[in-house]
Design an enzyme around this catalytic site. Structure first.
Site, short mmCIF file in Angstrom:
data_model
loop_
_atom_site.label_atom_id
_atom_site.label_comp_id
_atom_site.label_asym_id
_atom_site.label_seq_id
_atom_site.Cartn_x
_atom_site.Cartn_y
_atom_site.Cartn_z
N ARG A 18 -13.64 14.11 8.60
CA ARG A 18 -12.28 14.64 8.80
C ARG A 18 -11.95 15.70 7.76
O ARG A 18 -11.31 16.71 8.05
CB ARG A 18 -11.25 13.50 8.73
CG ARG A 18 -11.26 12.62 9.97
CD ARG A 18 -10.48 11.36 9.74
NE ARG A 18 -9.11 11.60 9.39
CZ ARG A 18 -8.33 10.76 8.69
NH1 ARG A 18 -8.80 9.62 8.25
NH2 ARG A 18 -7.09 11.07 8.43
N ASP A 62 -15.04 4.06 8.02
CA ASP A 62 -14.01 4.96 7.48
C ASP A 62 -14.62 5.96 6.50
O ASP A 62 -14.19 7.12 6.44
CB ASP A 62 -12.90 4.16 6.79
CG ASP A 62 -11.78 5.07 6.31
OD1 ASP A 62 -11.17 5.74 7.18
OD2 ASP A 62 -11.54 5.16 5.10
N SER A 65 -7.20 4.57 9.61
CA SER A 65 -7.99 4.56 8.37
C SER A 65 -7.34 3.63 7.34
O SER A 65 -8.01 2.76 6.76
CB SER A 65 -8.08 6.01 7.86
OG SER A 65 -8.41 6.06 6.50
N HIS A 113 0.85 -1.20 0.00
CA HIS A 113 0.00 0.00 0.00
C HIS A 113 0.87 1.24 0.00
O HIS A 113 1.78 1.37 0.82
CB HIS A 113 -0.90 0.01 1.25
CG HIS A 113 -1.73 1.25 1.33
ND1 HIS A 113 -2.90 1.40 0.62
CD2 HIS A 113 -1.54 2.42 1.98
CE1 HIS A 113 -3.39 2.60 0.86
NE2 HIS A 113 -2.59 3.25 1.68
N LYS A 124 -8.58 -0.69 6.43
CA LYS A 124 -8.95 -1.15 5.08
C LYS A 124 -8.02 -2.26 4.61
O LYS A 124 -8.45 -3.24 4.01
CB LYS A 124 -8.92 0.05 4.11
CG LYS A 124 -10.10 0.98 4.33
CD LYS A 124 -10.05 2.21 3.45
CE LYS A 124 -9.04 3.19 3.93
NZ LYS A 124 -9.08 4.51 3.41
N1 URA Z 1 -5.41 7.37 3.06
C1 URA Z 1 -6.43 6.80 3.74
O1 URA Z 1 -6.98 5.79 3.33
N2 URA Z 1 -6.80 7.39 4.90
C2 URA Z 1 -6.23 8.50 5.39
O2 URA Z 1 -6.62 8.96 6.43
C3 URA Z 1 -5.18 9.07 4.65
C4 URA Z 1 -4.78 8.47 3.49
#
Ligand code: URA
Length: 434
Positions: free
Chosen positions: A168, A161, A183, A82, A187
């Site tokens: 946010r 999220d 976050s 990622h 995922k």
């Molecule tokens: N990418 C994400 O998935 N979440 C964040 O908070 C910042 C970058």
């Protein structure tokens, strides 16, 4: 339990329990906690931070707020990579086939681009017929058959999220390490891979502007992995200029194909080989990083990684004639190469600004609902540390409009900052953390 008490506790910099964090996430999901109270708690977290345990508990609560992808039907250790988001980042398109051809298994879920950062799915959709919407069984079958697959993230993954991220965005609480880490990791963990390699981008074109904050984000995410018994490692890589030379969807696919044919830009190839080496270690294909590097290099040089690319693209329905002959991929109607107006050493190539320029040309989205033009984008002809003379090629702009406005041309020129004295080349990998 009462949400006001939980907000007050975080306001007073006290540690929340697992139950309190779960109560908050449950309240978001069943809508019993209104957005103004969640916003207030988000701000308290942004200002006071969270302990390692709190971040682990938050990640776990978020992770179970949606579907959990079960990849146990895929044989072997599944590794995922990622990137925290950069400009010109087409690494996944190289790493999937490279790691698979070397004996690893990559089952990856990716996202779409927004603002200055591109998305792997949009890039892959430059290839005619490429299907990013495989169902779970088709996804598993492709990975078992080929060794890699990349599909879009399910809409039901980590539902909390989606709610928290949009809050946010409008409450100045994006820039919190605890919230970014939970976050991203919720995922990744819900996507089902056994091991995760994080590529934390540092620099002008990235979320994390300096190495200290990048290091803190990386170790926070590794800590979450430990909390949940997953092998998570990280590289910190430089985003003080775009990655490689190409920015834009089909242009980046072409650069990824070139790299798999041993004719890609050196800095990009280096990042791919280093990250592949770590992923091969995580997949237990090799015992250590050095062995991984040797195997990754041999797999690339022998053409096996390119063969694997063709198998993978075919397995997801893509037109492999476009891979064998990249002239068949979408190309913009017009091109303009800008020449350097001055002599000197290139000190900065402003990645974020170039990402925005590509977006304005139509290659990216300002809003999630925007359509993408796969053929437009930019090719850089210079890198930080290189010396240019007047009239040397600087950048080629690929555009579809009848006329390229002077504003866009000026924006492109403004992305290159010169120095009168020599400048060091940029180190691609700044640090590896495991
Ligand atoms: N990418 C994400 O998935 N979440 C964040 O908070 C910042 C970058």
């Amino acid at each position: 339990m009462n949400i006001v008490d939980i907000i007050a506790k975080k306001r007073d910099n006290l540690t929340l329990t697992k139950e309190e964090i779960q109560f908050w996430i449950n309240g978001i999901m069943d809508e019993s906690i209104p957005e103004y109270q969640s916003s207030s708690l988000l701000m308290a977290i942004t200002l006071n931070g969270m302990s390692k345990e709190e971040i682990g508990d938050l990640t776990e609560a978020m992770m179970y707020s949606g579907d959990i992808v079960d990849l146990t039907a895929i044989e072997g250790i599944k590794v995922d990579k990622h990137s925290t988001g950069g400009v010109g980042d087409k690494t996944s398109i190289v790493l999937g086939p490279l790691v698979a051809a070397a004996g690893g298994t990559v089952a990856k879920m990716s996202g779409r681009g927004l603002s200055h950062t591109g998305g792997t799915l949009d890039k892959l959709e430059s290839i005619e017929g490429f299907n990013v919407y495989l169902n779970q069984q088709q996804f598993i079958d492709v990975v078992n058959q080929v060794g890699c697959a990349i599909i879009g993230q399910s809409d039901n993954l980590v539902k909390a999220d989606k709610i928290l991220y949009s809050l946010r965005d409008v409450t100045a609480t994006v820039d919190s390490i605890a919230l970014i880490a939970s976050s991203i990791m919720s995922k990744k963990l819900a996507s089902g891979s056994d091991s995760i390699l994080l590529d934390v981008k540092i620099g002008e074109g990235a979320f994390m502007k300096d190495i200290e904050s990048g290091r803190e984000l990386a170790s926070t995410m590794i800590g979450i992995g430990q909390h949940l018994n997953r092998d998570v490692r990280a590289v910190l890589s430089n985003m003080n200029q775009p990655l490689g030379n190409a920015i834009g969807n089909s242009l980046e696919v072409i650069e990824a194909i070139d790299t798999l044919q041993n004719k890609g830009p050196k800095d990009f190839e280096e990042l791919c080989l280093s990250t592949a080496s770590i992923m091969l270690t995580q997949a237990h294909v090799v015992d250590n990083y050095e062995e991984g590097k040797r195997l990754a290099l041999e797999t690339l040089r022998s053409g096996k990684a390119f063969e694997k690319l063709i198998q993978w693209i075919a397995a997801q329905g893509g037109n492999i004639e476009q891979i064998k002959n990249t002239k068949l991929l979408p190309h913009s109607k017009n091109q303009l190469t800008l020449k350097s107006k001055q002599a000197g050493w290139i000190k900065d190539v402003l990645a974020m600004e170039l990402g925005k320029l590509s977006m304005h040309l139509g290659g990216g989205r300002q809003k999630v609902t925007d359509e993408i033009n796969h053929g437009v984008g930019l090719i850089l002809h210079t890198r930080v540390g290189e010396k240019l003379n007047i009239d040397d090629d600087l950048i080629t702009i690929y555009y579809d409009d009848e006329i390229l406005s002077q504003e866009r041309i000026d924006e492109a020129y403004d992305c290159f900052i010169y120095s009168d004295t020599p400048v060091d080349k940029i180190e691609m990998i700044l640090e590896t953390i495991d």
